[in-house]
Design a protein around this motif. Structure first.
Motif, PDB file in Angstrom:
ATOM      1  N   CYS A 267       0.800  -1.234   0.000  1.00 52.61           N
ATOM      2  CA  CYS A 267       0.000   0.000   0.000  1.00 52.61           C
ATOM      3  C   CYS A 267       0.828   1.278   0.000  1.00 52.61           C
ATOM      4  CB  CYS A 267      -0.969   0.066   1.188  1.00 52.61           C
ATOM      5  SG  CYS A 267      -1.998  -1.383   1.387  1.00 52.61           S
TER       6      CYS A 267
ATOM      7  N   ARG B  85      -5.283   9.311   0.744  1.00 51.75           N
ATOM      8  CA  ARG B  85      -5.188   7.855   0.711  1.00 51.75           C
ATOM      9  C   ARG B  85      -4.824   7.344   2.100  1.00 51.75           C
ATOM     10  NH1 ARG B  85      -1.023   6.834  -4.031  1.00 51.75           N
ATOM     11  NH2 ARG B  85      -0.262   8.843  -3.236  1.00 51.75           N
TER      12      ARG B  85
ATOM     13  N   TYR C  81      -4.725   3.561   4.305  1.00 52.09           N
ATOM     14  CA  TYR C  81      -4.843   2.111   4.242  1.00 52.09           C
ATOM     15  C   TYR C  81      -4.594   1.506   5.612  1.00 52.09           C
ATOM     16  CZ  TYR C  81      -4.258   2.787  -0.824  1.00 52.09           C
ATOM     17  OH  TYR C  81      -4.388   3.194  -2.117  1.00 52.09           O
TER      18      TYR C  81
ATOM     19  N   HIS D 292      -4.947  -6.012   2.960  1.00 50.46           N
ATOM     20  CA  HIS D 292      -5.099  -4.596   3.244  1.00 50.46           C
ATOM     21  C   HIS D 292      -6.483  -4.100   2.833  1.00 50.46           C
ATOM     22  CE1 HIS D 292      -3.737  -4.785  -0.965  1.00 50.46           C
ATOM     23  NE2 HIS D 292      -4.480  -3.704  -1.137  1.00 50.46           N
TER      24      HIS D 292
ATOM     25  N   GLN E 266      -8.522  -0.147   2.003  1.00 55.00           N
ATOM     26  CA  GLN E 266      -8.471   1.305   1.921  1.00 55.00           C
ATOM     27  C   GLN E 266      -9.669   1.901   2.632  1.00 55.00           C
ATOM     28  OE1 GLN E 266      -8.152   2.909  -2.042  1.00 55.00           O
ATOM     29  NE2 GLN E 266      -7.750   4.979  -1.312  1.00 55.00           N
TER      30      GLN E 266
END
Length: 426
Positions: A129, A154, A156, A165, A167
């Motif tokens: 990420c 962004r 994560y 992962h 988001q």
């Protein structure tokens, strides 16, 4: 310091054997059967064949996490055991592993190296990420949270071991900030996590007043649940924060005249349980124990600990030593000061340094120096770690992360739910 540098790539040497584990420690390719596990010679019997799966699980669960990944490459049976849900439960209930220390070594490449204090070895790890080393990072119980440093649009949550992962959508007003601080906390009872982000932005045409807001994400509710806004006079937020016992702590910095060296730093706190949107953060202000060049916050067994650079009396911006304090309600209690021989061992120590920790272990590293010092707060013991075998390209941009690896093998942000996986239920 330690005399010998330990370096681990994708090839591991066992006693009289060599096992190929693929491209990396965390993302190894298919395991391989080796001689002695699954052979057809009836005259030789492997001891592990005589052990039931449950007993073998308990034995393997006592290994350090790096050895567990190597054990998964021994044979099919061991690989199946290590990847079973029951093994994860055993692993999470054995004596806890010591936290690993992660650092970047370049401003461009997000890859880095992690130090295992049990085996005293460094491992090359690719974090998922993350796009650049200067991203904001927070970790708790094997999970890591990343937020980009430029646009802040962004965010994560991931497991650095399994690389699972997810988001998280960032609220619009979070993107506009001069300074940001991010913290993460996993609740062991509910198996959910909380993310707190504090952003600070200067009031237009006003050098003394700064807007500071705190926003909280609840994985159980799958949304941002709090938006506290306050105006600080003579203080601004920074990039240092921590969640401890349901309280969000954030270091703030003086913006006024440097007349009083004792007021260069301060600590404010916000109750994440009550989550009141109407509180004055300055009413919770806690003074630092002495004049500091910088401060680093960490959660050690639900105790807020601060590692700080102690400034000279006549030159508070020049570091003369490093102290460690624990917060008892609203009072700082000194735990230890770095002995002078260790302070000198770093060479030229910058007034701003790196420090991270969890459980009983604190790591300290100077920007521009490969030396890594560990302090066991329970045993009051200082000890040099193995030097990282890689030459630093740009040391000043190193970002440090302490990963609590005892839960990292099983914890994961679910793809369908934000809840952390329960070890017992897999």
């Amino acid at each position: 310091m330690e005399r010998q540098t330990s370096w681990v790539t994708s090839r591991f040497r066992e006693i009289g054997k060599e096992v190929w584990c693929g491209e990396s420690l965390w993302g190894g390719e298919a395991f391989s059967d080796i001689h002695g596990c699954g052979q057809n010679d009836d005259s030789l019997v492997s001891l592990d064949f005589l052990l039931p799966d449950e007993l073998l699980e308990r034995i393997l669960a006592c290994l350090p996490i790096a050895s567990i990944f190597r054990a998964g490459s021994v044979c099919k049976r061991w690989n199946q055991i290590i990847n079973s849900d029951r093994f994860l439960w055993h692993f999470s209930n054995i004596l806890p592993q010591k936290p690993w220390y992660f650092m970047f070594i370049s401003t461009d490449d997000p890859t880095g190296f992690a130090y295992d204090p049990i085996l005293k070895k460094w491992y090359n790890i690719d974090l998922p990420c993350i796009g650049a080393p200067n991203w904001f990072i927070a970790s708790s119980c094997g999970l890591v949270c990343f937020m980009d440093n430029n646009s802040r649009n962004r965010l994560y949550v991931c497991n650095p071991v399994t690389k699972v992962h997810k988001q998280i959508q960032v609220p619009p007003d979070l993107k506009l900030a001069d300074y940001s601080a991010i913290s993460m906390s996993v609740d062991h009872k509910s198996n959910c996590y909380t993310i707190a982000v504090a952003k600070s932005k200067q009031v237009p045409d006003d050098f003394l007043r700064w807007n500071l807001s705190i926003q909280v994400y609840d994985s159980q509710l799958k949304c941002w649940v709090t938006s506290l806004k306050d105006v600080l006079t003579g203080w601004r937020g920074g990039d240092e924060s921590m969640i401890c016992n349901g309280i969000f702590y954030c270091l703030i910095y003086s913006t006024g005249v440097m007349g009083n060296s004792e007021s260069r730093h301060g600590l404010i706190m916000y109750d994440l349980v009550r989550r009141s949107p109407h509180v004055s953060l300055m009413q919770s202000l806690i003074a630092v124990p002495c004049s500091l060049t910088c401060g680093r916050l960490m959660n050690l067994k639900d105790k807020l600990v601060m590692v700080g650079g102690i400034g000279k009396q006549d030159r508070p911006d020049i570091i003369k030593g490093i102290g460690i304090w624990v917060l008892n309600k609203t009072e700082w209690q000194e735990v230890a000061r770095m002995p002078h021989k260790f302070f000198q061992g770093f060479g030229e120590f910058d007034d701003v340094f790196c420090s991270s920790g969890t459980d009983d272990l604190i790591y300290i590293q100077s920007y521009g120096a490969p030396a890594l010092l560990a302090f066991d707060i329970s045993q009051k013991q200082w000890k040099w770690a193995q030097k990282c075998p890689v030459k630093f390209e740009v040391c000043r941009w190193m970002v440090l992360l302490s990963m609590q690896m005892e839960n990292a093998r099983g914890a994961a942000p679910s793809n369908e739910s934000e809840t952390i996986q329960n070890f017992e239920n897999g």
